[in-house]
Design a protein around this motif. Structure first.
Motif, PDB file in Angstrom:
ATOM      1  N   LYS A   2      35.590 -63.253 -47.521  1.00 28.13           N
ATOM      2  CA  LYS A   2      35.715 -62.044 -48.062  1.00 28.13           C
ATOM      3  C   LYS A   2      35.320 -61.862 -49.701  1.00 28.13           C
ATOM      4  O   LYS A   2      34.569 -61.026 -50.116  1.00 28.13           O
ATOM      5  CB  LYS A   2      36.813 -61.231 -47.796  1.00 28.13           C
ATOM      6  CG  LYS A   2      37.213 -59.750 -48.298  1.00 28.13           C
ATOM      7  CD  LYS A   2      38.400 -59.144 -47.975  1.00 28.13           C
ATOM      8  CE  LYS A   2      38.560 -57.903 -48.565  1.00 28.13           C
ATOM      9  NZ  LYS A   2      40.041 -57.361 -48.351  1.00 28.13           N
ATOM     10  N   LYS A   3      36.015 -62.785 -50.233  1.00 24.04           N
ATOM     11  CA  LYS A   3      35.792 -62.809 -51.758  1.00 24.04           C
ATOM     12  C   LYS A   3      34.579 -63.165 -52.204  1.00 24.04           C
ATOM     13  O   LYS A   3      33.682 -62.485 -53.141  1.00 24.04           O
ATOM     14  CB  LYS A   3      37.047 -63.856 -52.326  1.00 24.04           C
ATOM     15  CG  LYS A   3      36.937 -63.739 -53.848  1.00 24.04           C
ATOM     16  CD  LYS A   3      38.026 -64.729 -54.341  1.00 24.04           C
ATOM     17  CE  LYS A   3      38.237 -64.750 -55.860  1.00 24.04           C
ATOM     18  NZ  LYS A   3      39.138 -65.746 -56.327  1.00 24.04           N
ATOM     19  N   ALA A   4      34.013 -64.119 -51.369  1.00 25.35           N
ATOM     20  CA  ALA A   4      32.388 -64.401 -51.685  1.00 25.35           C
ATOM     21  C   ALA A   4      31.560 -63.261 -51.506  1.00 25.35           C
ATOM     22  O   ALA A   4      30.728 -63.344 -52.218  1.00 25.35           O
ATOM     23  CB  ALA A   4      32.167 -65.910 -50.971  1.00 25.35           C
ATOM     24  N   PHE A   5      31.939 -62.760 -50.471  1.00 22.52           N
ATOM     25  CA  PHE A   5      30.972 -61.472 -50.238  1.00 22.52           C
ATOM     26  C   PHE A   5      30.724 -60.282 -51.382  1.00 22.52           C
ATOM     27  O   PHE A   5      29.929 -59.859 -51.766  1.00 22.52           O
ATOM     28  CB  PHE A   5      31.217 -60.837 -48.816  1.00 22.52           C
ATOM     29  CG  PHE A   5      30.679 -59.524 -48.712  1.00 22.52           C
ATOM     30  CD1 PHE A   5      29.165 -59.204 -48.154  1.00 22.52           C
ATOM     31  CD2 PHE A   5      31.317 -58.237 -48.630  1.00 22.52           C
ATOM     32  CE1 PHE A   5      28.720 -58.360 -48.042  1.00 22.52           C
ATOM     33  CE2 PHE A   5      30.695 -57.248 -48.428  1.00 22.52           C
ATOM     34  CZ  PHE A   5      29.142 -57.047 -48.075  1.00 22.52           C
ATOM     35  N   PHE A   6      32.236 -60.193 -51.572  1.00 22.56           N
ATOM     36  CA  PHE A   6      32.331 -59.247 -52.828  1.00 22.56           C
ATOM     37  C   PHE A   6      31.713 -59.717 -54.172  1.00 22.56           C
ATOM     38  O   PHE A   6      31.259 -58.877 -54.976  1.00 22.56           O
ATOM     39  CB  PHE A   6      33.851 -58.704 -53.124  1.00 22.56           C
ATOM     40  CG  PHE A   6      34.213 -57.686 -51.917  1.00 22.56           C
ATOM     41  CD1 PHE A   6      33.785 -56.500 -51.997  1.00 22.56           C
ATOM     42  CD2 PHE A   6      34.947 -57.924 -50.849  1.00 22.56           C
ATOM     43  CE1 PHE A   6      34.016 -55.360 -51.228  1.00 22.56           C
ATOM     44  CE2 PHE A   6      35.297 -57.112 -50.018  1.00 22.56           C
ATOM     45  CZ  PHE A   6      34.694 -55.826 -49.953  1.00 22.56           C
ATOM     46  N   LYS A   7      31.919 -61.092 -54.531  1.00 29.91           N
ATOM     47  CA  LYS A   7      31.297 -61.691 -55.571  1.00 29.91           C
ATOM     48  C   LYS A   7      29.731 -61.407 -55.614  1.00 29.91           C
ATOM     49  O   LYS A   7      29.167 -60.971 -56.705  1.00 29.91           O
ATOM     50  CB  LYS A   7      31.624 -62.873 -55.819  1.00 29.91           C
ATOM     51  CG  LYS A   7      33.159 -63.080 -56.345  1.00 29.91           C
ATOM     52  CD  LYS A   7      33.341 -64.544 -56.791  1.00 29.91           C
ATOM     53  CE  LYS A   7      34.601 -64.817 -57.372  1.00 29.91           C
ATOM     54  NZ  LYS A   7      34.828 -64.120 -58.783  1.00 29.91           N
ATOM     55  N   LEU A   8      29.152 -61.733 -54.452  1.00 31.84           N
ATOM     56  CA  LEU A   8      27.600 -61.395 -54.304  1.00 31.84           C
ATOM     57  C   LEU A   8      27.436 -59.992 -54.396  1.00 31.84           C
ATOM     58  O   LEU A   8      26.330 -59.655 -55.075  1.00 31.84           O
ATOM     59  CB  LEU A   8      27.213 -61.856 -52.935  1.00 31.84           C
ATOM     60  CG  LEU A   8      25.789 -61.660 -52.484  1.00 31.84           C
ATOM     61  CD1 LEU A   8      24.918 -62.497 -53.623  1.00 31.84           C
ATOM     62  CD2 LEU A   8      25.658 -62.039 -50.977  1.00 31.84           C
ATOM     63  N   LYS A  46      37.290 -54.638 -58.004  1.00 32.57           N
ATOM     64  CA  LYS A  46      38.683 -55.030 -57.812  1.00 32.57           C
ATOM     65  C   LYS A  46      38.654 -56.024 -56.564  1.00 32.57           C
ATOM     66  O   LYS A  46      39.492 -56.946 -56.774  1.00 32.57           O
ATOM     67  CB  LYS A  46      39.333 -53.865 -57.537  1.00 32.57           C
ATOM     68  CG  LYS A  46      40.684 -53.852 -56.978  1.00 32.57           C
ATOM     69  CD  LYS A  46      41.341 -52.492 -56.280  1.00 32.57           C
ATOM     70  CE  LYS A  46      42.739 -52.801 -55.542  1.00 32.57           C
ATOM     71  NZ  LYS A  46      42.567 -53.448 -54.316  1.00 32.57           N
ATOM     72  N   ASN A  47      37.801 -55.905 -55.652  1.00 31.90           N
ATOM     73  CA  ASN A  47      37.976 -56.740 -54.387  1.00 31.90           C
ATOM     74  C   ASN A  47      37.402 -58.069 -54.871  1.00 31.90           C
ATOM     75  O   ASN A  47      37.874 -59.372 -54.182  1.00 31.90           O
ATOM     76  CB  ASN A  47      37.231 -56.047 -53.217  1.00 31.90           C
ATOM     77  CG  ASN A  47      38.095 -55.319 -52.681  1.00 31.90           C
ATOM     78  OD1 ASN A  47      39.134 -55.492 -52.112  1.00 31.90           O
ATOM     79  ND2 ASN A  47      37.447 -54.009 -52.453  1.00 31.90           N
TER      80      ASN A  47
END
Length: 50
Positions: A2-8, A46-47
């Motif tokens: 999830k964190k990797a998706f939001f970083k992208l 934020k995410n």
């Protein structure tokens, strides 16, 4: 994951969407679409930082 998706998503937002802070947009005069875009970018940021 999830964190990797939001970083992208954050990187894509940075490249594609306008930066209202650089334009010195007054939030009191912003349209509803601009406020929605600011909210979206804030939520993604934020995410991605969690």
């Amino acid at each position: 994951m999830k964190k990797a998706f939001f970083k992208l998503l954050s990187k894509v937002n940075q490249k594609v969407l306008p930066s209202y802070s650089k334009q010195q947009l007054d939030l009191r005069k912003a349209s509803k679409a601009q406020k929605a875009l600011i909210g979206w970018k804030t939520w993604v940021t934020k995410n991605s930082l969690d």
